[in-house]
Design a protein around this motif. Structure first.
Motif, PDB file in Angstrom:
ATOM      1  N   LYS A 127       0.839  -1.185   0.000  1.00  0.00           N
ATOM      2  CA  LYS A 127       0.000   0.000   0.000  1.00  0.00           C
ATOM      3  C   LYS A 127       0.877   1.239   0.000  1.00  0.00           C
ATOM      4  CE  LYS A 127      -3.870  -2.106   2.468  1.00  0.00           C
ATOM      5  NZ  LYS A 127      -4.774  -1.985   3.636  1.00  0.00           N
ATOM      6  N   PRO A 128       0.381   2.366  -0.548  1.00  0.00           N
ATOM      7  CA  PRO A 128       1.170   3.604  -0.525  1.00  0.00           C
ATOM      8  C   PRO A 128       1.322   4.093   0.902  1.00  0.00           C
ATOM      9  CG  PRO A 128      -1.062   4.029  -1.304  1.00  0.00           C
ATOM     10  CD  PRO A 128      -0.909   2.547  -1.222  1.00  0.00           C
ATOM     11  N   PRO A 129       2.329   4.926   1.167  1.00  0.00           N
ATOM     12  CA  PRO A 129       2.524   5.439   2.526  1.00  0.00           C
ATOM     13  C   PRO A 129       1.319   6.240   2.977  1.00  0.00           C
ATOM     14  CG  PRO A 129       3.846   6.665   0.921  1.00  0.00           C
ATOM     15  CD  PRO A 129       3.302   5.470   0.216  1.00  0.00           C
ATOM     16  N   PRO A 130       0.986   6.209   4.265  1.00  0.00           N
ATOM     17  CA  PRO A 130      -0.217   6.890   4.749  1.00  0.00           C
ATOM     18  C   PRO A 130      -0.096   8.397   4.608  1.00  0.00           C
ATOM     19  CG  PRO A 130       1.141   6.139   6.581  1.00  0.00           C
ATOM     20  CD  PRO A 130       1.735   5.563   5.353  1.00  0.00           C
ATOM     21  N   GLU A 131      -1.234   9.021   4.373  1.00  0.00           N
ATOM     22  CA  GLU A 131      -1.302  10.469   4.238  1.00  0.00           C
ATOM     23  C   GLU A 131      -1.637  11.067   5.599  1.00  0.00           C
ATOM     24  OE1 GLU A 131      -4.566  12.134   1.990  1.00  0.00           O
ATOM     25  OE2 GLU A 131      -3.180  13.393   0.898  1.00  0.00           O
ATOM     26  N   TYR A 132      -0.857  12.013   6.035  1.00  0.00           N
ATOM     27  CA  TYR A 132      -1.081  12.597   7.348  1.00  0.00           C
ATOM     28  C   TYR A 132      -0.643  14.053   7.288  1.00  0.00           C
ATOM     29  CZ  TYR A 132       3.899  11.609   7.620  1.00  0.00           C
ATOM     30  OH  TYR A 132       5.231  11.542   7.345  1.00  0.00           O
ATOM     31  N   LEU A 133      -1.154  14.850   8.183  1.00  0.00           N
ATOM     32  CA  LEU A 133      -0.836  16.274   8.259  1.00  0.00           C
ATOM     33  C   LEU A 133      -0.011  16.521   9.513  1.00  0.00           C
ATOM     34  CD1 LEU A 133      -1.199  19.150   7.164  1.00  0.00           C
ATOM     35  CD2 LEU A 133      -3.257  19.330   8.555  1.00  0.00           C
ATOM     36  N   ARG A 134       1.183  17.028   9.321  1.00  0.00           N
ATOM     37  CA  ARG A 134       2.074  17.325  10.425  1.00  0.00           C
ATOM     38  C   ARG A 134       2.228  18.829  10.556  1.00  0.00           C
ATOM     39  NH1 ARG A 134       7.297  14.304   8.412  1.00  0.00           N
ATOM     40  NH2 ARG A 134       6.778  15.716   6.706  1.00  0.00           N
ATOM     41  N   PHE A 135       2.651  19.271  11.708  1.00  0.00           N
ATOM     42  CA  PHE A 135       2.907  20.694  11.891  1.00  0.00           C
ATOM     43  C   PHE A 135       4.079  21.149  11.033  1.00  0.00           C
ATOM     44  CE2 PHE A 135       4.928  24.290  14.034  1.00  0.00           C
ATOM     45  CZ  PHE A 135       3.868  25.178  14.064  1.00  0.00           C
ATOM     46  N   GLU A 136       5.044  20.240  10.775  1.00  0.00           N
ATOM     47  CA  GLU A 136       6.147  20.590   9.899  1.00  0.00           C
ATOM     48  C   GLU A 136       5.653  20.935   8.494  1.00  0.00           C
ATOM     49  OE1 GLU A 136       6.063  18.156  11.950  1.00  0.00           O
ATOM     50  OE2 GLU A 136       7.927  17.995  13.087  1.00  0.00           O
ATOM     51  N   ASP A 137       4.590  20.257   8.043  1.00  0.00           N
ATOM     52  CA  ASP A 137       4.022  20.568   6.730  1.00  0.00           C
ATOM     53  C   ASP A 137       3.419  21.971   6.721  1.00  0.00           C
ATOM     54  OD1 ASP A 137       4.707  17.989   5.989  1.00  0.00           O
ATOM     55  OD2 ASP A 137       2.785  17.177   6.634  1.00  0.00           O
ATOM     56  N   ILE A 138       2.726  22.331   7.780  1.00  0.00           N
ATOM     57  CA  ILE A 138       2.132  23.664   7.859  1.00  0.00           C
ATOM     58  C   ILE A 138       3.212  24.736   7.924  1.00  0.00           C
ATOM     59  CG2 ILE A 138       0.582  25.135   9.190  1.00  0.00           C
ATOM     60  CD1 ILE A 138      -0.817  22.638  10.189  1.00  0.00           C
ATOM     61  N   SER A 139       4.270  24.466   8.684  1.00  0.00           N
ATOM     62  CA  SER A 139       5.375  25.423   8.774  1.00  0.00           C
ATOM     63  C   SER A 139       6.075  25.588   7.429  1.00  0.00           C
ATOM     64  CB  SER A 139       6.369  24.959   9.843  1.00  0.00           C
ATOM     65  OG  SER A 139       7.446  25.863   9.955  1.00  0.00           O
ATOM     66  N   GLY A 287      -3.785  25.690   6.826  1.00  0.00           N
ATOM     67  CA  GLY A 287      -3.401  25.717   8.232  1.00  0.00           C
ATOM     68  C   GLY A 287      -2.504  26.872   8.608  1.00  0.00           C
ATOM     69  N   THR A 288      -1.914  27.562   7.623  1.00  0.00           N
ATOM     70  CA  THR A 288      -1.085  28.723   7.941  1.00  0.00           C
ATOM     71  C   THR A 288      -1.879  29.844   8.593  1.00  0.00           C
ATOM     72  OG1 THR A 288      -1.413  29.567   5.683  1.00  0.00           O
ATOM     73  CG2 THR A 288       0.523  28.187   6.084  1.00  0.00           C
ATOM     74  N   VAL A 289      -3.208  29.824   8.444  1.00  0.00           N
ATOM     75  CA  VAL A 289      -4.042  30.814   9.129  1.00  0.00           C
ATOM     76  C   VAL A 289      -3.891  30.677  10.634  1.00  0.00           C
ATOM     77  CG1 VAL A 289      -6.418  31.600   9.481  1.00  0.00           C
ATOM     78  CG2 VAL A 289      -5.678  30.884   7.219  1.00  0.00           C
ATOM     79  N   GLY A 290      -3.867  29.448  11.131  1.00  0.00           N
ATOM     80  CA  GLY A 290      -3.709  29.234  12.563  1.00  0.00           C
ATOM     81  C   GLY A 290      -2.379  29.734  13.089  1.00  0.00           C
ATOM     82  N   MET A 291      -1.302  29.562  12.326  1.00  0.00           N
ATOM     83  CA  MET A 291      -0.004  30.064  12.748  1.00  0.00           C
ATOM     84  C   MET A 291      -0.002  31.579  12.856  1.00  0.00           C
ATOM     85  SD  MET A 291       2.666  27.652  10.637  1.00  0.00           S
ATOM     86  CE  MET A 291       4.023  28.545  11.394  1.00  0.00           C
ATOM     87  N   GLU A 292      -0.617  32.251  11.884  1.00  0.00           N
ATOM     88  CA  GLU A 292      -0.644  33.712  11.909  1.00  0.00           C
ATOM     89  C   GLU A 292      -1.493  34.238  13.065  1.00  0.00           C
ATOM     90  OE1 GLU A 292      -1.730  35.375   8.187  1.00  0.00           O
ATOM     91  OE2 GLU A 292      -0.106  34.419   7.068  1.00  0.00           O
ATOM     92  N   ILE A 293      -2.621  33.590  13.320  1.00  0.00           N
ATOM     93  CA  ILE A 293      -3.466  34.026  14.438  1.00  0.00           C
ATOM     94  C   ILE A 293      -2.710  33.912  15.755  1.00  0.00           C
ATOM     95  CG2 ILE A 293      -5.549  33.474  15.755  1.00  0.00           C
ATOM     96  CD1 ILE A 293      -6.908  32.690  13.177  1.00  0.00           C
ATOM     97  N   TYR A 294      -1.990  32.825  15.935  1.00  0.00           N
ATOM     98  CA  TYR A 294      -1.237  32.622  17.171  1.00  0.00           C
ATOM     99  C   TYR A 294      -0.157  33.698  17.346  1.00  0.00           C
ATOM    100  CZ  TYR A 294       1.445  30.253  20.803  1.00  0.00           C
ATOM    101  OH  TYR A 294       2.096  29.952  21.968  1.00  0.00           O
ATOM    102  N   ALA A 317      -2.773  23.409  13.483  1.00  0.00           N
ATOM    103  CA  ALA A 317      -1.721  24.370  13.825  1.00  0.00           C
ATOM    104  C   ALA A 317      -1.903  24.913  15.239  1.00  0.00           C
ATOM    105  CB  ALA A 317      -1.723  25.514  12.804  1.00  0.00           C
ATOM    106  N   ILE A 318      -3.129  25.291  15.589  1.00  0.00           N
ATOM    107  CA  ILE A 318      -3.382  25.899  16.902  1.00  0.00           C
ATOM    108  C   ILE A 318      -3.113  24.902  18.024  1.00  0.00           C
ATOM    109  CG2 ILE A 318      -5.211  26.789  18.396  1.00  0.00           C
ATOM    110  CD1 ILE A 318      -4.238  28.882  16.508  1.00  0.00           C
ATOM    111  N   LYS A 319      -3.580  23.682  17.886  1.00  0.00           N
ATOM    112  CA  LYS A 319      -3.424  22.703  18.952  1.00  0.00           C
ATOM    113  C   LYS A 319      -1.968  22.305  19.152  1.00  0.00           C
ATOM    114  CE  LYS A 319      -7.592  22.229  20.462  1.00  0.00           C
ATOM    115  NZ  LYS A 319      -7.934  22.606  21.857  1.00  0.00           N
ATOM    116  N   HIS A 320      -1.172  22.373  18.112  1.00  0.00           N
ATOM    117  CA  HIS A 320       0.248  22.099  18.286  1.00  0.00           C
ATOM    118  C   HIS A 320       0.943  23.238  19.029  1.00  0.00           C
ATOM    119  CE1 HIS A 320       4.322  20.698  17.364  1.00  0.00           C
ATOM    120  NE2 HIS A 320       4.595  21.957  17.040  1.00  0.00           N
ATOM    121  N   LEU A 321       0.569  24.481  18.713  1.00  0.00           N
ATOM    122  CA  LEU A 321       1.210  25.629  19.344  1.00  0.00           C
ATOM    123  C   LEU A 321       0.748  25.822  20.783  1.00  0.00           C
ATOM    124  CD1 LEU A 321       1.001  28.077  16.304  1.00  0.00           C
ATOM    125  CD2 LEU A 321       3.053  26.941  17.165  1.00  0.00           C
TER     126      LEU A 321
END
Length: 536
Positions: A127-139, A287-294, A317-321
């Protein structure tokens, strides 16, 4: 590469060097100009000579991002047969089925585990590698968008704060060039495409904020872009796409017909058919909206975001920060897709309802993605639904206090506050994401008029006056003494609802606020026993 993409690419990759441009043959009135076909002499003369220099060939140059120029559409919609689909002009559209594979479980701040080797050999994954969203991707998306020239929208203190007893900060995402937050995800998605796909071009087939962002940024990045629209689309909306530089083709009577035709063109010509989905690349851009709001609002207590991919990316983004910040999603009561999905613990692809598509264009045009659902389930603290009346009044409040025009999707967060559904936020510092402001002028005027009625600012009543001279003048004098604006009046002497020797008068009046409206109702009721207030 097909002829359409070759033509777009030849025009978009002109780097403005000092080499004199080739002269074009003029056409007589009796000749038909066809931008796709050239004579043998033109093709031989326009072909670049790669032997005179040692650098890369012109056709192999990198397609740059962030180009700020404008391009006019050089392909006429009438030349649809040049796309190799002449047989589809008669409406014989074939539906191509696509299979969607569900991504794996959402993982935040995690990396893929390496494959386990046994006996010195590694087994190939089935199977292809799983798709996931990390904070590093948003950054990474935030850094890429900053390089591409996307603006950081302001998050300002609202004048509505004192009225609702909380510190409200409005994240004004409607100030983007296309008037929507979708620009963030679209720009990052387009910049992530391979150069070969950028040369071939992209195609969209829905009239929404996502398609407008694709049309604008694809042209800015010199990517050929095609927009398939139903024949009954709004002319001002079509003009917007053409002004951006996209190739607009009117086809089909419904959005489904246009989408099927777009998928066929993409399959036959090598275009990439873009549809709004919940891929990690697209959600990372949103998700960059969450970084800017923070960064912009210190000591933040809660964030209110319209439901969808924007909510999922912002929550990640918000929950990670700061996990202590509450993330609240809002969606219309007529189309509570996420709320019902959370109740059934599975993403609902479609609801058996008929929402107002003119008001909720972007919210009802696509289904709920699996990754969006899982992010919302794990990261969002609360999801509420608001009525259409509250959304319209929120648009009115934004126009009066913020001096800006937004649509119903952009007013979702403010509608939840004025409806009184968030009493726990009293005295807290809250950020509200204003996601978009794309609404036609005639529709916006209708929404404002309806909002004035819902806000008890415009009222309508009937009263029976005796058939004596001066009675009508006394009624108008009473309205003037109450400082009420008379919008309309209708005097019916021969009405079947009026008593004998009496006339029925119907008035439409505008008051300043609810208190003045209540005082007017009491004054007229004491003076005229036959007074009847009509329902709003």
């Amino acid at each position: 590469m097909n002829f359409a993409a070759q033509f777009f690419y030849a025009n978009f990759t002109n780097d403005g060097s000092a080499t004199p441009k080739e002269t074009r043959r003029s056409f007589n009135d009796s000749e038909e100009y066809d931008p796709f076909w050239q004579s043998t002499e033109q093709r031989s003369s326009s072909k670049p000579d790669c032997s005179s220099h040692s650098g890369p060939c012109h056709k192999e140059r990198h397609i740059g991002n962030g180009w700020a120029g404008r391009h006019s559409t050089l392909i006429c919609p009438e030349r649809l047969k040049d796309f190799g689909v002449e047989e589809y002009l008669n409406g014989d559209v074939k539906v191509f089925k696509t299979t969607v594979t569900e991504p794996a479980e959402v993982q935040l701040m995690s990396t893929p585990k390496p494959s386990v080797k046994k006996g010195g050999e590694s087994k190939s994954a089935s199977k292809p590698p799983p798709e996931y969203l990390r904070f590093e991707d948003i950054s990474a998306a935030a850094f890429k968008l900053q390089q591409s020239g996307i603006q950081k929208t302001p998050c300002t203190y609202s004048r509505l704060s004192k009225q609702y007893g909380m510190e409200i900060y409005l994240k004004k995402e409607h100030l983007h060039y296309t008037g929507s937050v979708k620009e963030r995800g679209v720009l990052y998605l387009l910049s992530s495409l391979k150069q070969e796909q950028q040369r071939n071009g992209v195609i969209v087939a829905t009239d929404c904020n996502f398609s407008m962002a694709v049309a604008y940024h694809a042209v800015e990045m010199r990517i050929p872009v095609f927009v398939i629209m139903p024949v009954n689309s709004s002319p001002p909306r079509l003009c917007i796409y053409r002004d951006y530089g996209a190739m607009v083709i009117s086809y089909g009577s419904t959005a489904r017909d246009s989408m099927n035709h777009a998928r066929h063109l993409a399959k036959e010509n090598g275009y990439l058919c873009l549809e709004e989905e919940d891929s990690s690349v697209y959600l990372a851009g949103l998700g960059t909206v969450g970084m800017e709001i923070y960064e912009q609002v210190p000591k933040l207590d809660a964030v209110i975001v319209p439901a969808g991919g924007l909510l999922a990316g912002t929550a990640a983004a918000i929950k990670h920060l700061n996990p202590r910040i509450s993330v609240i999603g809002v969606e219309p009561e007529e189309f509570a897709l996420l709320l019902q999905s959370l109740q059934t613990d599975s993403p609902i692809k479609d609801l058996s309802c008929n929402p107002n598509k003119k008001l909720y264009r972007d919210l009802v045009n696509h289904s709920l993605g699996t990754q969006t659902f899982r992010l919302a389930k794990n990261m969002v603290d609360k999801v509420i639904s608001v009525r259409e009346a509250d959304a319209l009044v929120a648009m009115l409040r934004f126009q009066e206090y913020e001096r800006s025009t937004i649509d119903t999707e952009g007013a979702m967060g403010l509608a939840a506050i004025l409806a009184g559904q968030l009493p726990e936020l009293k005295g807290k510092r809250v950020a509200v994401v204003v996601s978009s402001a794309n609404m036609e002028l005639d529709l916006f005027l209708q929404c404002v008029e309806r909002a004035l009625v819902l806000d008890d600012r415009i009222s309508r009543f009937t009263v029976q006056l005796s058939d004596w001279p001066g009675d009508m003048a006394k009624l108008l004098e009473t309205l003037a003494r109450e400082d009420v604006r008379l919008l309309d009046v209708c005097h019916k002497r021969y009405s079947d609802k009026a008593e004998l020797f009496k006339a029925q008068v119907e008035c439409v009046v505008e008051t300043r606020d609810k208190s003045q409206n209540g005082h007017l109702r009491q004054t007229l009721s004491d003076r005229y026993p036959s007074l009847l207030w009509l329902d709003r």
